[in-house]
Design a protein around this motif. Structure first.
Motif, PDB file in Angstrom:
ATOM      1  N   PHE A 191       0.811  -1.216   0.000  1.00 57.56           N
ATOM      2  CA  PHE A 191       0.000   0.000   0.000  1.00 57.56           C
ATOM      3  C   PHE A 191       0.846   1.268   0.000  1.00 57.56           C
ATOM      4  O   PHE A 191       1.823   1.382   0.739  1.00 57.56           O
ATOM      5  N   ALA A 192       0.434   2.215  -0.839  1.00 57.75           N
ATOM      6  CA  ALA A 192       0.887   3.595  -0.712  1.00 57.75           C
ATOM      7  C   ALA A 192      -0.167   4.323   0.111  1.00 57.75           C
ATOM      8  O   ALA A 192      -1.353   4.267  -0.214  1.00 57.75           O
ATOM      9  N   VAL A 193       0.253   4.993   1.177  1.00 58.33           N
ATOM     10  CA  VAL A 193      -0.678   5.636   2.093  1.00 58.33           C
ATOM     11  C   VAL A 193      -0.362   7.126   2.174  1.00 58.33           C
ATOM     12  O   VAL A 193       0.786   7.515   2.425  1.00 58.33           O
ATOM     13  N   TRP A 206     -10.195   5.113   4.576  1.00 57.76           N
ATOM     14  CA  TRP A 206      -9.815   3.752   4.954  1.00 57.76           C
ATOM     15  C   TRP A 206     -10.719   3.258   6.085  1.00 57.76           C
ATOM     16  O   TRP A 206     -11.303   2.171   6.007  1.00 57.76           O
ATOM     17  N   ILE A 246      -2.590  -1.968   7.392  1.00 52.09           N
ATOM     18  CA  ILE A 246      -1.558  -0.950   7.171  1.00 52.09           C
ATOM     19  C   ILE A 246      -0.454  -1.131   8.202  1.00 52.09           C
ATOM     20  O   ILE A 246      -0.012  -0.182   8.850  1.00 52.09           O
ATOM     21  N   VAL A 251       3.392  -0.877   4.247  1.00 50.86           N
ATOM     22  CA  VAL A 251       3.279   0.515   3.797  1.00 50.86           C
ATOM     23  C   VAL A 251       4.572   0.948   3.111  1.00 50.86           C
ATOM     24  O   VAL A 251       5.664   0.777   3.671  1.00 50.86           O
ATOM     25  N   PRO A 255       5.629   3.751   8.193  1.00 53.50           N
ATOM     26  CA  PRO A 255       4.761   4.805   8.739  1.00 53.50           C
ATOM     27  C   PRO A 255       5.373   6.204   8.671  1.00 53.50           C
ATOM     28  O   PRO A 255       4.663   7.175   8.377  1.00 53.50           O
ATOM     29  N   ALA A 258       4.824   7.542   5.279  1.00 50.61           N
ATOM     30  CA  ALA A 258       3.402   7.793   5.023  1.00 50.61           C
ATOM     31  C   ALA A 258       2.955   9.110   5.638  1.00 50.61           C
ATOM     32  O   ALA A 258       2.142   9.841   5.050  1.00 50.61           O
ATOM     33  N   ALA A 266       1.320   9.456  -3.343  1.00 48.00           N
ATOM     34  CA  ALA A 266       0.855   8.094  -3.062  1.00 48.00           C
ATOM     35  C   ALA A 266       0.280   7.458  -4.325  1.00 48.00           C
ATOM     36  O   ALA A 266       0.564   6.293  -4.642  1.00 48.00           O
ATOM     37  N   ALA A 277       4.727   0.960  -5.014  1.00 53.85           N
ATOM     38  CA  ALA A 277       3.714   0.323  -4.175  1.00 53.85           C
ATOM     39  C   ALA A 277       2.713  -0.332  -5.103  1.00 53.85           C
ATOM     40  O   ALA A 277       2.578   0.055  -6.280  1.00 53.85           O
ATOM     41  N   ILE A 414      -1.671   5.608  12.879  1.00 51.10           N
ATOM     42  CA  ILE A 414      -0.804   5.041  11.843  1.00 51.10           C
ATOM     43  C   ILE A 414       0.648   5.030  12.324  1.00 51.10           C
ATOM     44  O   ILE A 414       1.398   4.077  12.078  1.00 51.10           O
TER      45      ILE A 414
END
Length: 448
Positions: A191-193, A206, A246, A251, A255, A258, A266, A277, A414
């Motif tokens: 995941f790209a967050v 989310w 996540i 990620v 974190p 992110a 993202a 990602a 997060i």
């Protein structure tokens, strides 16, 4: 700097062709009132490509009525704050386009906006689903027309990353976790967050998608109205699932990265021929976010799948939208509001892309590609499984503020996802304070 009025005048020259070819066109005199010499102002937050597309819609209205429309963009600033200042000095526009049902309801309660009236309300009744009508209703009166919608229950993914990991889009949440693990093992972060302060609203999306699936629509409604505390077990279960999906190893950049990543970066991490990602969770507007800044081709390098359900079967959709309301009475303003409720108006913007309509009369063939058509169809077919973005249903201090409320608490989560009970308690404390402030500002009659 481009001159929007000049652009609108240019579009007006082409508007008759658009009108003649539109599937939603109506030829009745009632739909084409002579408003020559009248001017109507509409205020919205849209700018850049969205403003240009809306200008084309306004050009069609000008061509059919002879009216002049002045479009005022807040240039991304809080439209509620802009409108409040104008209301305070006695200078509201005829029309405004609001991004939050709560703002519509406040203005309706304060008598700042006008009900649609019987004729337009009947037309809206026939074109929009139950949930959309409910969101624009106050004390039994319809006050708004949902012109632009968003489907936020989507996962955009790198086709190449999925192929290299030997996985396919998952149908349920359990499988999503398995897919994320396989992607991580293959060397591509799942995941790209986007959790930078200004884009931390993506974390609320989310949470909302997970919560709707964990708790169901009825509890979603109760939480949205603060009839259910944020310390409820369903909230804590959702936070636990969010922490699982996540997790730091899932990620891109971890974190810390992110927390400084904006939405454009993202999305670009996934929309690439060399993705950093594999997935980004966000709405139908994501291709527009990276337009011109990505070499990836939709359907070749990147595709999209619905946010997975808790269990196979059924379809739940979290969405958003922009609702047009009349703030000052005028014949031209009423006519423009009615035009925005038509299929024709929606189809003009739909053809340009970057747009979905909640109007069931809008022809799906107006959308520019199969992907957008499928996304639009999913939004309409969700029916009673559709729910509006939960953070947009909150007082702005809790649901829409960069350094407070949901945005800030979820950013903290997060960064350190271990304290689920503490996070739920902080959400409840901030929600309680925000709702108490809303009641105090609105008076005791608003408490129910």
């Amino acid at each position: 700097m481009p001159n929007p009025s000049a652009g609108r005048r240019l579009m007006a020259a082409f508007a008759p062709v658009l009108l003649a070819s539109s599937a939603g066109c109506s030829s009745g005199d009632e739909d084409r009132p002579d408003l020559s010499g009248a001017t109507v102002e509409v205020v919205a937050v849209w700018r850049d490509t969205e403003a240009a597309a809306f200008e084309q819609v306004l050009a069609a209205f000008e061509a059919r009525t002879g009216a002049t429309v002045e479009f005022t963009s807040t240039e991304g600033d809080d439209v509620g704050a802009v409108l409040d200042a104008r209301i305070a000095r006695g200078d509201p526009p005829e029309l405004a386009i609001l991004p939050q049902p709560g703002l519509l309801q406040r203005y309706a309660r304060e008598g700042t906006i006008e009900p649609l009236g019987d004729q337009l309300a009947e037309e809206v009744q026939g074109r929009y689903g139950t949930e959309w009508r409910r969101l624009a209703t106050m004390d039994g009166e319809l006050y708004g027309v949902w012109f632009k919608a968003a489907n936020k229950s989507l996962v955009w993914y790198s086709i190449g990353a999925f192929e290299r990991a030997g996985v396919v889009p998952p149908q349920d949440l359990d499988r999503l976790d398995d897919v994320a693990a396989a992607l991580a093992a293959s060397g591509t972060p799942p995941f790209a967050v986007a959790a930078a302060p200004e884009d931390a609203w993506t974390l609320t999306d989310w949470f909302e998608n997970l919560y709707l699936r964990v708790a169901g629509p009825e509890r979603y409604d109760a939480l949205a109205e603060h009839r259910l505390p944020w310390t409820d077990e369903t909230v804590q279960a959702t936070l636990g699932l969010l922490a699982q999906l996540i997790a730091p190893q899932f990620v891109a950049g971890g974190p810390a990265s992110a927390l400084t990543t904006g939405l454009t970066d993202a999305a670009a991490a996934v929309f690439s021929t060399t993705p950093r990602a594999a997935m980004v969770v966000e709405g139908d507007f994501i291709p527009g976010v990276v337009a011109g800044a990505s070499e990836a081709e939709l359907g070749v390098d990147v595709d999209v799948f619905p946010f997975p359900e808790a269990r196979p079967g059924g379809r739940l959709v979290v969405g958003g939208g922009d609702v047009a309301v009349q703030m000052r009475r005028s014949d031209a303003g009423a006519a423009l509001l009615r035009f925005l409720a038509s299929a024709e108006a929606g189809e003009i913007w739909a053809a340009r892309g970057g747009f979905l309509s909640a109007n069931e009369d809008v022809d799906l063939t107006a959308y520019p590609d199969d992907t957008t058509r499928d996304i639009a169809r999913a939004l309409l077919e969700a029916g009673d499984g559709f729910r509006f973005d939960l953070s947009d249903l909150q007082p702005v201090e809790f649901g829409g503020t960069t350094d407070a409320g949901m945005w800030a608490v979820l950013r903290e989560f997060i960064a350190d996802p271990g304290d689920i009970a503490g996070t739920a308690a902080r959400l409840e404390a901030e929600a309680t304070a925000a709702w108490a402030g809303t009641v105090a500002r609105s008076g005791p009659d608003a408490a129910g």
